[in-house]
Design a protein around this motif. Structure first.
Motif, PDB file in Angstrom:
ATOM      1  N   ILE A  59       0.830  -1.203   0.000  1.00 51.29           N
ATOM      2  CA  ILE A  59       0.000   0.000   0.000  1.00 51.29           C
ATOM      3  C   ILE A  59       0.865   1.253   0.000  1.00 51.29           C
ATOM      4  N   ARG A  60       1.910   1.275   0.821  1.00 49.70           N
ATOM      5  CA  ARG A  60       2.792   2.448   0.815  1.00 49.70           C
ATOM      6  C   ARG A  60       3.469   2.619  -0.538  1.00 49.70           C
ATOM      7  N   ASP A  61       3.858   1.526  -1.149  1.00 56.38           N
ATOM      8  CA  ASP A  61       4.495   1.569  -2.466  1.00 56.38           C
ATOM      9  C   ASP A  61       3.577   2.236  -3.486  1.00 56.38           C
ATOM     10  N   LEU A  62       2.312   1.884  -3.460  1.00 56.87           N
ATOM     11  CA  LEU A  62       1.362   2.434  -4.434  1.00 56.87           C
ATOM     12  C   LEU A  62       1.006   3.886  -4.121  1.00 56.87           C
ATOM     13  N   ILE A  63       0.911   4.222  -2.853  1.00 53.47           N
ATOM     14  CA  ILE A  63       0.654   5.627  -2.504  1.00 53.47           C
ATOM     15  C   ILE A  63       1.816   6.496  -2.981  1.00 53.47           C
ATOM     16  N   ALA A  64       3.033   6.050  -2.719  1.00 56.86           N
ATOM     17  CA  ALA A  64       4.211   6.821  -3.136  1.00 56.86           C
ATOM     18  C   ALA A  64       4.257   7.000  -4.645  1.00 56.86           C
ATOM     19  N   ALA A  65       3.748   6.008  -5.376  1.00 56.79           N
ATOM     20  CA  ALA A  65       3.749   6.067  -6.848  1.00 56.79           C
ATOM     21  C   ALA A  65       2.563   6.846  -7.402  1.00 56.79           C
ATOM     22  N   GLY A  66       1.692   7.348  -6.543  1.00 54.63           N
ATOM     23  CA  GLY A  66       0.521   8.083  -7.007  1.00 54.63           C
ATOM     24  C   GLY A  66      -0.573   7.193  -7.539  1.00 54.63           C
ATOM     25  N   ARG A  67      -0.591   5.916  -7.154  1.00 54.72           N
ATOM     26  CA  ARG A  67      -1.572   4.973  -7.677  1.00 54.72           C
ATOM     27  C   ARG A  67      -2.677   4.648  -6.667  1.00 54.72           C
ATOM     28  N   LEU A  68      -2.615   5.222  -5.467  1.00 52.03           N
ATOM     29  CA  LEU A  68      -3.681   5.130  -4.472  1.00 52.03           C
ATOM     30  C   LEU A  68      -3.866   6.496  -3.843  1.00 52.03           C
ATOM     31  N   THR A  69      -5.092   6.787  -3.408  1.00 54.96           N
ATOM     32  CA  THR A  69      -5.337   8.078  -2.763  1.00 54.96           C
ATOM     33  C   THR A  69      -6.005   7.942  -1.406  1.00 54.96           C
ATOM     34  N   ALA A  70      -6.146   6.704  -0.912  1.00 51.66           N
ATOM     35  CA  ALA A  70      -6.664   6.475   0.443  1.00 51.66           C
ATOM     36  C   ALA A  70      -6.311   5.065   0.866  1.00 51.66           C
ATOM     37  N   THR A  71      -6.228   4.861   2.180  1.00 52.23           N
ATOM     38  CA  THR A  71      -6.099   3.517   2.726  1.00 52.23           C
ATOM     39  C   THR A  71      -6.792   3.449   4.072  1.00 52.23           C
ATOM     40  N   SER A  72      -7.362   2.257   4.351  1.00 46.40           N
ATOM     41  CA  SER A  72      -8.159   2.040   5.552  1.00 46.40           C
ATOM     42  C   SER A  72      -7.398   1.119   6.497  1.00 46.40           C
ATOM     43  N   ALA A  73      -7.238   1.548   7.753  1.00 46.69           N
ATOM     44  CA  ALA A  73      -6.370   0.866   8.700  1.00 46.69           C
ATOM     45  C   ALA A  73      -7.154  -0.028   9.652  1.00 46.69           C
ATOM     46  N   MET A  74      -6.676  -1.272   9.778  1.00 47.59           N
ATOM     47  CA  MET A  74      -7.215  -2.220  10.755  1.00 47.59           C
ATOM     48  C   MET A  74      -6.403  -2.060  12.036  1.00 47.59           C
ATOM     49  N   THR A  75      -6.869  -1.194  12.925  1.00 49.20           N
ATOM     50  CA  THR A  75      -6.045  -0.809  14.075  1.00 49.20           C
ATOM     51  C   THR A  75      -6.004  -1.863  15.167  1.00 49.20           C
ATOM     52  N   LEU A  76      -6.827  -2.912  15.076  1.00 48.00           N
ATOM     53  CA  LEU A  76      -6.734  -4.002  16.042  1.00 48.00           C
ATOM     54  C   LEU A  76      -5.714  -5.050  15.636  1.00 48.00           C
ATOM     55  N   CYS A  77      -5.128  -4.892  14.456  1.00 45.54           N
ATOM     56  CA  CYS A  77      -4.140  -5.861  13.985  1.00 45.54           C
ATOM     57  C   CYS A  77      -2.744  -5.486  14.493  1.00 45.54           C
ATOM     58  N   PRO A  78      -1.871  -6.454  14.656  1.00 46.33           N
ATOM     59  CA  PRO A  78      -0.570  -6.184  15.279  1.00 46.33           C
ATOM     60  C   PRO A  78       0.386  -5.348  14.440  1.00 46.33           C
ATOM     61  N   TYR A  79       0.094  -5.173  13.162  1.00 44.22           N
ATOM     62  CA  TYR A  79       1.031  -4.443  12.303  1.00 44.22           C
ATOM     63  C   TYR A  79       0.583  -3.010  12.006  1.00 44.22           C
ATOM     64  N   TRP A  80      -0.428  -2.539  12.732  1.00 42.86           N
ATOM     65  CA  TRP A  80      -0.854  -1.150  12.565  1.00 42.86           C
ATOM     66  C   TRP A  80       0.096  -0.203  13.293  1.00 42.86           C
TER      67      TRP A  80
END
Length: 318
Positions: A60-81
């Protein structure tokens, strides 16, 4: 009487030179039939499940940096948030980041004696049965939503730009009331609505029963948020069966065909890893999505469809 155009003499000719004259000006018709360029249609492209696994976060970060995404939704109960929030914040000027409210399959952030007596949230089918039979405890839902919002703010340093739901649970009875109240307390935050006109769903021809079901479940949430002036998208796409039987480029072409209104398109990119395999059955198709969204072919599709990817603030006012 017809007046013929006359040559216009130049005054004060130089000595020794005959007077010059300028030919009459005759207007030429405008023969340029090139159509005026159309302004690009804005589309919000949102990746779900940030925080689910390191490979999902990286993709997701890769695509945001490339301008290919404009939003992301976070699962904050998961251990990698918590660990994934800091590198995502470096891209905060490129994408909206919201809460992916989760009530299925994962361990909750707090005690839920009725919904998760064994310490794990139920599968979607059981959650829906409880929601539509009046079996959800409103207090439990509100408390778990508050905990997930607190986990978002603790790692991000501020509130989410929007709220949606993992497996669209934010639309369910009891849940939708808690979500609407939470959004009303977050000025400027928007909500993901999952409905769209039946005609558009039928014309697209992708996962029609599933798409109509998801959209149909959202009527109550749409009424509640609109009555309270909460901003929202008014078109939605991205639903399919994740089977891989239909090539993902063909699906995206359909999702982006003839965009109208404030269209939000949902995607699930990722890079497979062991954490993802342990956490979720959707694994290999995430890589398919990531690879295509990063590719020149996707850039060409956006140009062909005359689409400009945007954050929610880039939509024109309704």
């Amino acid at each position: 009487m017809t007046v013929e155009p006359q040559a216009v003499p130049l005054h004060h000719p130089l000595p020794g030179f005959a007077p010059l004259s300028v030919p009459p000006y005759i207007a030429m018709p405008d023969t340029d039939t090139t159509p005026a360029p159309r302004s690009a249609h804005p589309v919000l492209l949102c990746a779900d499940d940030y925080g689910l696994a390191p490979g999902v976060n990286e993709a997701i970060r890769d695509l945001i940096a490339a301008g290919r995404l404009t939003a992301t939704s976070a699962m904050t109960l998961c251990p990698y948030w918590a660990g994934g929030a800091a590198p995502l914040k470096e891209l905060a000027d490129k994408a909206d980041v919201g809460l992916h409210f989760t009530l299925t399959d994962q361990p909750p952030l707090g005690s839920l004696p009725r919904l998760a007596p064994d310490g794990k949230l139920p599968p979607l089918g059981r959650l829906m049965k409880l929601a539509y039979s009046g079996g959800l405890d409103p207090k439990e839902i509100r408390e778990e939503l508050a905990r997930q919002l607190d986990a978002f703010s603790a790692a991000w340093g501020g509130p989410p730009a929007y709220i949606d739901g993992h497996q669209h649970v934010h639309q369910l009875p009891t849940v939708r009331n808690a979500v609407a109240d939470a959004l009303a307390a977050l000025p400027g935050a928007y909500v993901r609505l999952c409905g769209e006109p039946v005609r558009a769903v039928l014309r697209r021809g992708v996962a029609v029963p599933k798409t109509l079901l998801i959209g149909g479940l959202g009527g109550g949430l749409a009424r509640r948020t609109r009555s309270r002036g909460i901003p929202a998208n008014d078109r939605f796409a991205g639903v399919y069966d994740f089977s891989g039987r239909q090539p993902f480029p063909e699906l995206m072409a359909r999702f982006l065909d003839r965009p109208a209104g404030r269209l939000l398109v949902m995607v699930h990119p990722g890079i497979p890893d062991e954490a993802l395999r342990r956490a979720d059955p959707l694994v290999d198709q995430r890589k398919v999505e990531h690879d295509y969204l990063k590719s020149p072919a996707f850039a060409a599709l956006l140009a062909e469809k005359n689409i400009r990817l945007t954050r929610f603030a880039g939509f024109p006012a309704p």
